[in-house]
Design an enzyme around this catalytic site. Sequence first.
Site, PDB file in Angstrom:
ATOM      1  N   GLY A 161       0.497  -1.297   0.058  1.00 45.48           N
ATOM      2  CA  GLY A 161      -0.271   0.181  -0.127  1.00 45.48           C
ATOM      3  C   GLY A 161       1.040   1.533   0.415  1.00 45.48           C
ATOM      4  O   GLY A 161       0.575   2.164   0.630  1.00 45.48           O
ATOM      5  N   ALA A 162       1.971   1.344  -1.151  1.00 45.28           N
ATOM      6  CA  ALA A 162       3.032   2.270  -0.800  1.00 45.28           C
ATOM      7  C   ALA A 162       2.270   4.004  -2.058  1.00 45.28           C
ATOM      8  O   ALA A 162       3.133   4.900  -1.397  1.00 45.28           O
ATOM      9  CB  ALA A 162       3.923   1.674  -1.143  1.00 45.28           C
ATOM     10  N   ASN A 163       1.276   3.988  -2.484  1.00 47.16           N
ATOM     11  CA  ASN A 163       1.323   4.237  -3.215  1.00 47.16           C
ATOM     12  C   ASN A 163       0.176   5.597  -3.007  1.00 47.16           C
ATOM     13  O   ASN A 163       0.066   6.710  -3.184  1.00 47.16           O
ATOM     14  CB  ASN A 163       0.691   4.075  -4.555  1.00 47.16           C
ATOM     15  CG  ASN A 163      -1.039   3.120  -4.508  1.00 47.16           C
ATOM     16  OD1 ASN A 163      -0.636   2.104  -3.420  1.00 47.16           O
ATOM     17  ND2 ASN A 163      -2.208   4.071  -4.756  1.00 47.16           N
ATOM     18  N   SER A 164      -0.524   5.213  -1.353  1.00 45.20           N
ATOM     19  CA  SER A 164      -0.663   6.975  -0.911  1.00 45.20           C
ATOM     20  C   SER A 164      -0.585   7.136   0.781  1.00 45.20           C
ATOM     21  O   SER A 164      -0.113   6.090   1.434  1.00 45.20           O
ATOM     22  CB  SER A 164      -2.374   6.144  -1.032  1.00 45.20           C
ATOM     23  OG  SER A 164      -2.379   5.038   0.055  1.00 45.20           O
ATOM     24  N   GLY A 165      -0.906   7.738   1.300  1.00 42.20           N
ATOM     25  CA  GLY A 165      -0.856   7.733   3.139  1.00 42.20           C
ATOM     26  C   GLY A 165       0.618   7.938   2.985  1.00 42.20           C
ATOM     27  O   GLY A 165       1.313   8.707   2.735  1.00 42.20           O
ATOM     28  N   LEU A 166       0.046   6.991   4.514  1.00 43.00           N
ATOM     29  CA  LEU A 166       1.338   6.647   5.192  1.00 43.00           C
ATOM     30  C   LEU A 166       2.721   5.709   4.385  1.00 43.00           C
ATOM     31  O   LEU A 166       3.878   6.033   4.850  1.00 43.00           O
ATOM     32  CB  LEU A 166       1.206   6.154   6.523  1.00 43.00           C
ATOM     33  CG  LEU A 166       0.057   6.958   7.836  1.00 43.00           C
ATOM     34  CD1 LEU A 166      -0.629   5.403   8.065  1.00 43.00           C
ATOM     35  CD2 LEU A 166       1.106   7.398   8.955  1.00 43.00           C
ATOM     36  N   GLY A 167       1.883   5.056   3.350  1.00 42.25           N
ATOM     37  CA  GLY A 167       2.639   4.155   3.225  1.00 42.25           C
ATOM     38  C   GLY A 167       3.893   4.630   1.739  1.00 42.25           C
ATOM     39  O   GLY A 167       5.027   4.759   2.309  1.00 42.25           O
ATOM     40  N   TYR A 221     -12.622  -4.366  11.945  1.00 39.93           N
ATOM     41  CA  TYR A 221     -11.834  -2.994  11.851  1.00 39.93           C
ATOM     42  C   TYR A 221     -10.369  -3.542  12.770  1.00 39.93           C
ATOM     43  O   TYR A 221      -9.184  -3.950  12.611  1.00 39.93           O
ATOM     44  CB  TYR A 221     -11.921  -2.352  11.635  1.00 39.93           C
ATOM     45  CG  TYR A 221     -10.547  -0.982  10.953  1.00 39.93           C
ATOM     46  CD1 TYR A 221      -9.645  -0.476  10.160  1.00 39.93           C
ATOM     47  CD2 TYR A 221      -9.778  -0.260  12.878  1.00 39.93           C
ATOM     48  CE1 TYR A 221      -8.484  -0.644  10.129  1.00 39.93           C
ATOM     49  CE2 TYR A 221      -8.920   0.703  12.095  1.00 39.93           C
ATOM     50  CZ  TYR A 221      -8.025   0.360  10.678  1.00 39.93           C
ATOM     51  OH  TYR A 221      -6.773   0.940  10.928  1.00 39.93           O
ATOM     52  N   SER A 263      -3.561  -0.197  14.846  1.00 44.80           N
ATOM     53  CA  SER A 263      -3.948   0.486  15.297  1.00 44.80           C
ATOM     54  C   SER A 263      -4.362   1.098  16.638  1.00 44.80           C
ATOM     55  O   SER A 263      -4.354  -0.219  16.816  1.00 44.80           O
ATOM     56  CB  SER A 263      -5.406   0.626  14.017  1.00 44.80           C
ATOM     57  OG  SER A 263      -5.755   1.966  15.222  1.00 44.80           O
TER      58      SER A 263
HETATM   59  N1  LIG Z   1      -5.060   7.293   9.263  1.00 43.28           N
HETATM   60  C1  LIG Z   1      -5.040   6.206   9.996  1.00 43.28           C
HETATM   61  O1  LIG Z   1      -5.624   7.724  10.725  1.00 43.28           O
HETATM   62  C2  LIG Z   1      -4.457   5.506  10.665  1.00 43.28           C
HETATM   63  C3  LIG Z   1      -4.312   5.464  12.062  1.00 43.28           C
HETATM   64  C4  LIG Z   1      -3.771   4.204  12.932  1.00 43.28           C
HETATM   65  C5  LIG Z   1      -3.670   2.702  11.402  1.00 43.28           C
HETATM   66  N2  LIG Z   1      -3.710   3.407  10.357  1.00 43.28           N
HETATM   67  C6  LIG Z   1      -3.119   2.006   9.334  1.00 43.28           C
HETATM   68  O2  LIG Z   1      -2.213   2.774   8.624  1.00 43.28           O
HETATM   69  C7  LIG Z   1      -2.102   1.646   7.469  1.00 43.28           C
HETATM   70  C8  LIG Z   1      -1.859   2.680   5.935  1.00 43.28           C
HETATM   71  O3  LIG Z   1      -3.028   3.571   6.326  1.00 43.28           O
HETATM   72  P1  LIG Z   1      -3.899   5.168   5.278  1.00 43.28           P
HETATM   73  O4  LIG Z   1      -4.080   6.009   6.474  1.00 43.28           O
HETATM   74  O5  LIG Z   1      -1.923   5.417   4.805  1.00 43.28           O
HETATM   75  O6  LIG Z   1      -4.741   5.526   4.359  1.00 43.28           O
HETATM   76  P2  LIG Z   1      -4.743   4.777   2.343  1.00 43.28           P
HETATM   77  O7  LIG Z   1      -6.039   4.370   2.842  1.00 43.28           O
HETATM   78  O8  LIG Z   1      -3.806   6.149   2.428  1.00 43.28           O
HETATM   79  O9  LIG Z   1      -3.504   3.846   2.513  1.00 43.28           O
HETATM   80  C9  LIG Z   1      -3.811   2.648   2.609  1.00 43.28           C
HETATM   81  C10 LIG Z   1      -3.267   2.064   1.700  1.00 43.28           C
HETATM   82  O10 LIG Z   1      -3.509  -0.032   1.441  1.00 43.28           O
HETATM   83  C11 LIG Z   1      -4.403  -0.181   0.029  1.00 43.28           C
HETATM   84  N3  LIG Z   1      -5.254  -1.310  -0.467  1.00 43.28           N
HETATM   85  C12 LIG Z   1      -6.406  -1.617   0.632  1.00 43.28           C
HETATM   86  N4  LIG Z   1      -6.569  -2.510   0.121  1.00 43.28           N
HETATM   87  C13 LIG Z   1      -5.294  -2.749  -0.611  1.00 43.28           C
HETATM   88  C14 LIG Z   1      -5.376  -4.410  -1.396  1.00 43.28           C
HETATM   89  N5  LIG Z   1      -6.830  -5.109  -0.852  1.00 43.28           N
HETATM   90  N6  LIG Z   1      -4.260  -5.197  -1.866  1.00 43.28           N
HETATM   91  C15 LIG Z   1      -3.275  -3.674  -1.410  1.00 43.28           C
HETATM   92  N7  LIG Z   1      -3.337  -2.973  -1.211  1.00 43.28           N
HETATM   93  C16 LIG Z   1      -4.761  -2.491  -0.750  1.00 43.28           C
HETATM   94  C17 LIG Z   1      -4.465   1.444  -0.394  1.00 43.28           C
HETATM   95  O11 LIG Z   1      -4.522   1.116  -1.556  1.00 43.28           O
HETATM   96  C18 LIG Z   1      -3.527   2.302   0.501  1.00 43.28           C
HETATM   97  O12 LIG Z   1      -2.599   2.628  -1.105  1.00 43.28           O
HETATM   98  C19 LIG Z   1      -3.470   0.971   7.582  1.00 43.28           C
HETATM   99  O13 LIG Z   1      -3.038  -0.444   7.799  1.00 43.28           O
HETATM  100  C20 LIG Z   1      -4.102   1.582   9.040  1.00 43.28           C
HETATM  101  O14 LIG Z   1      -5.532   0.633   8.849  1.00 43.28           O
HETATM  102  C21 LIG Z   1      -4.172   4.504  10.021  1.00 43.28           C
END
Ligand SMILES: NC(=O)c1ccc[n+]([C@@H]2O[C@H](COP(=O)([O-])OP(=O)(O)OC[C@H]3O[C@@H](n4cnc5c(N)ncnc54)[C@H](O)[C@@H]3O)[C@@H](O)[C@H]2O)c1
Length: 335
Positions: free
Chosen positions: A50-56, A216, A191
């Site tokens: 999941g490296a194309n968006s957000g935290l990744g 979740y 989380s």
């Molecule tokens: N954002 C927050 O506040 C928060 C808080 C606690 C935990 N997290 C955790 O951080 C991690 C990253 O989340 P984020 O906030 O960057 O959100 P995000 O939606 O930007 O990133 C999630 C990534 O997972 C990928 N993904 C989803 N389903 C997939 C699948 N079937 N196969 C491959 N990739 C898939 C998405 O394409 C996306 O790139 C997640 O595990 C989330 O549970 C986030």
Amino acid sequence: MAVATAAALLAALGGALWLAARRFVGPRVQRLHGGGALGLMHGKTVLITGANSGLGRATAAELLRLGARVIMGCRDRVRAEEAAGQLRRELQAGESGPDPGAGGAGELVVRELDLASLRSVRAFCQEVLQEEPRLDVLINNAGIFQCPYTKTEDGFEMQFGVNHLGHFLLTNLLLGLLKSSAPSRIVVVSSKLYKYGDINFEDLNSEQSYDKSFCYSRSKLANILFTRELARRLEGTNVTVNVLHPGITRTNLGRHIHIPLLVKPLFNLVSWAFFKTPVEGAQTSIYLASSPEVEGVSGRYFGDCKEEELLPKAVDESVARKLWDISEVMVGILK
Ligand SMILES: NC(=O)c1ccc[n+]([C@@H]2O[C@H](COP(=O)([O-])OP(=O)(O)OC[C@H]3O[C@@H](n4cnc5c(N)ncnc54)[C@H](O)[C@@H]3O)[C@@H](O)[C@H]2O)c1
């Protein structure tokens, strides 16, 4: 007089809310590595799901800047290629680093991975094993949050299937490569919401009743139990595994949550004021992936780059073992 009292009450309420929210979100962590650390990850291969968006994406940008070869495991190749192109441009322009001329910038590779399909996970791992001579860090980051009830290709409840089972299979299939590249690290993104979950073995597919927030939380509790059981199994191998919560971060994770149009501006304001930016939220992943401080540390839970206590349900060894055994059966790993 009444107006002044109301204003004072509002200010007090606002202040209390601010403090409560800051406490929940946690202190903001500043960027860990400065210009002096460029090259810290030179020669290392890091795989991020999941490296194309957000935290990744933020994690990939920083590890790339530190010199790693970064493999982006992404569901949507087109979007991932777009993100990769942007990351390369940012790196060249020095936007993701304070010192673009100092060298060390790594390589970026996109590979297709759908964690909601065990077939895709197997194909992805086969490709990685064939083409990558080493794997120094695996970051299980991808996740799906509170989606409506759906099933993965293999018939599992989506959040349990993607967040736990997909990563369970992925990690197991890549363990040999991680071991042969040791010392190596596995980083699992969970989380704080794990606290509201439970591993209800009798209904892991939630066929009888589906509660999206419970599911979740359950998947994130599973991430922690998995980490602890894996750490136990990896003792003596020089492969470590740790788990983290990033804190509430402004990303698109909440895409399945419906926010009424009128409330949206208020929500945006609150998230802008209180939530971490992706770069801030990614710091603990980056820390566990790259910091010499955590060399040899395994089976621990981190937030804001510091170790934190877990609730008893997340350190229950018998539940962790049972979950491992059931997960092996679910993903079809033969003992
Ligand atoms: N954002 C927050 O506040 C928060 C808080 C606690 C935990 N997290 C955790 O951080 C991690 C990253 O989340 P984020 O906030 O960057 O959100 P995000 O939606 O930007 O990133 C999630 C990534 O997972 C990928 N993904 C989803 N389903 C997939 C699948 N079937 N196969 C491959 N990739 C898939 C998405 O394409 C996306 O790139 C997640 O595990 C989330 O549970 C986030």
